[in-house]
Write a protein that holds these residues in place. Sequence first.
Motif, PDB file in Angstrom:
ATOM      1  N   ALA A   1      -4.818  -1.387   1.804  1.00 12.42           N
ATOM      2  CA  ALA A   1      -4.629  -1.076   3.218  1.00 12.42           C
ATOM      3  C   ALA A   1      -5.724  -1.717   4.078  1.00 12.42           C
ATOM      4  O   ALA A   1      -5.453  -2.224   5.174  1.00 12.42           O
ATOM      5  N   THR A   2      -6.947  -1.719   3.583  1.00 13.56           N
ATOM      6  CA  THR A   2      -8.042  -2.356   4.315  1.00 13.56           C
ATOM      7  C   THR A   2      -7.795  -3.853   4.456  1.00 13.56           C
ATOM      8  O   THR A   2      -8.000  -4.436   5.528  1.00 13.56           O
TER       9      THR A   2
ATOM     10  N   ARG B   1       1.061   4.030  -3.066  1.00 11.31           N
ATOM     11  CA  ARG B   1       0.878   5.462  -2.844  1.00 11.31           C
ATOM     12  C   ARG B   1       2.065   6.250  -3.410  1.00 11.31           C
ATOM     13  O   ARG B   1       1.894   7.286  -4.034  1.00 11.31           O
TER      14      ARG B   1
ATOM     15  N   ALA C   1       0.824  -1.203   0.000  1.00 15.53           N
ATOM     16  CA  ALA C   1       0.000   0.000   0.000  1.00 15.53           C
ATOM     17  C   ALA C   1       0.865   1.262   0.000  1.00 15.53           C
ATOM     18  O   ALA C   1       0.572   2.227  -0.720  1.00 15.53           O
TER      19      ALA C   1
ATOM     20  N   GLU D   1      -3.241   5.808  -6.342  1.00 18.33           N
ATOM     21  CA  GLU D   1      -4.090   6.129  -5.184  1.00 18.33           C
ATOM     22  C   GLU D   1      -5.393   5.334  -5.163  1.00 18.33           C
ATOM     23  O   GLU D   1      -5.934   5.073  -4.106  1.00 18.33           O
ATOM     24  N   GLN D   2      -5.921   4.980  -6.315  1.00 16.99           N
ATOM     25  CA  GLN D   2      -7.211   4.299  -6.355  1.00 16.99           C
ATOM     26  C   GLN D   2      -7.154   2.901  -5.738  1.00 16.99           C
ATOM     27  O   GLN D   2      -8.181   2.346  -5.366  1.00 16.99           O
ATOM     28  N   TYR D   3      -5.949   2.332  -5.605  1.00 14.33           N
ATOM     29  CA  TYR D   3      -5.814   0.991  -5.047  1.00 14.33           C
ATOM     30  C   TYR D   3      -5.355   0.983  -3.585  1.00 14.33           C
ATOM     31  O   TYR D   3      -5.444  -0.045  -2.925  1.00 14.33           O
ATOM     32  N   VAL D   4      -4.888   2.100  -3.101  1.00 14.65           N
ATOM     33  CA  VAL D   4      -4.285   2.148  -1.765  1.00 14.65           C
ATOM     34  C   VAL D   4      -5.294   1.777  -0.682  1.00 14.65           C
ATOM     35  O   VAL D   4      -4.990   0.984   0.217  1.00 14.65           O
ATOM     36  N   GLU D   5      -6.493   2.316  -0.743  1.00 13.53           N
ATOM     37  CA  GLU D   5      -7.481   2.063   0.310  1.00 13.53           C
ATOM     38  C   GLU D   5      -7.853   0.581   0.388  1.00 13.53           C
ATOM     39  O   GLU D   5      -7.950   0.010   1.481  1.00 13.53           O
ATOM     40  N   SER D   6      -8.037  -0.058  -0.753  1.00 13.73           N
ATOM     41  CA  SER D   6      -8.406  -1.477  -0.762  1.00 13.73           C
ATOM     42  C   SER D   6      -7.289  -2.350  -0.196  1.00 13.73           C
ATOM     43  O   SER D   6      -7.541  -3.246   0.616  1.00 13.73           O
TER      44      SER D   6
END
Length: 66
Positions: free
Chosen positions: A40-41, A28, A24, A33-38
Amino acid sequence: MKKAPFVAMSAVTALLGTALGALALQLRANGYEQYVESVATFSVLMYVTAALVVVTWVRDGRPHSN
């Protein structure tokens, strides 16, 4: 139950969480950025799973009462 399966499962799951956390951060840094949240979750989910495996191991080690 024996200790080995719980320890191995918890360690591998925590290692996967660490690898996903590093991924993640790399995503970043590279601008994805569009993949970072998924990612990281999913990393946090792996840490929670490792903690639940440890809780299961502890609870399994306690004496059972009928």
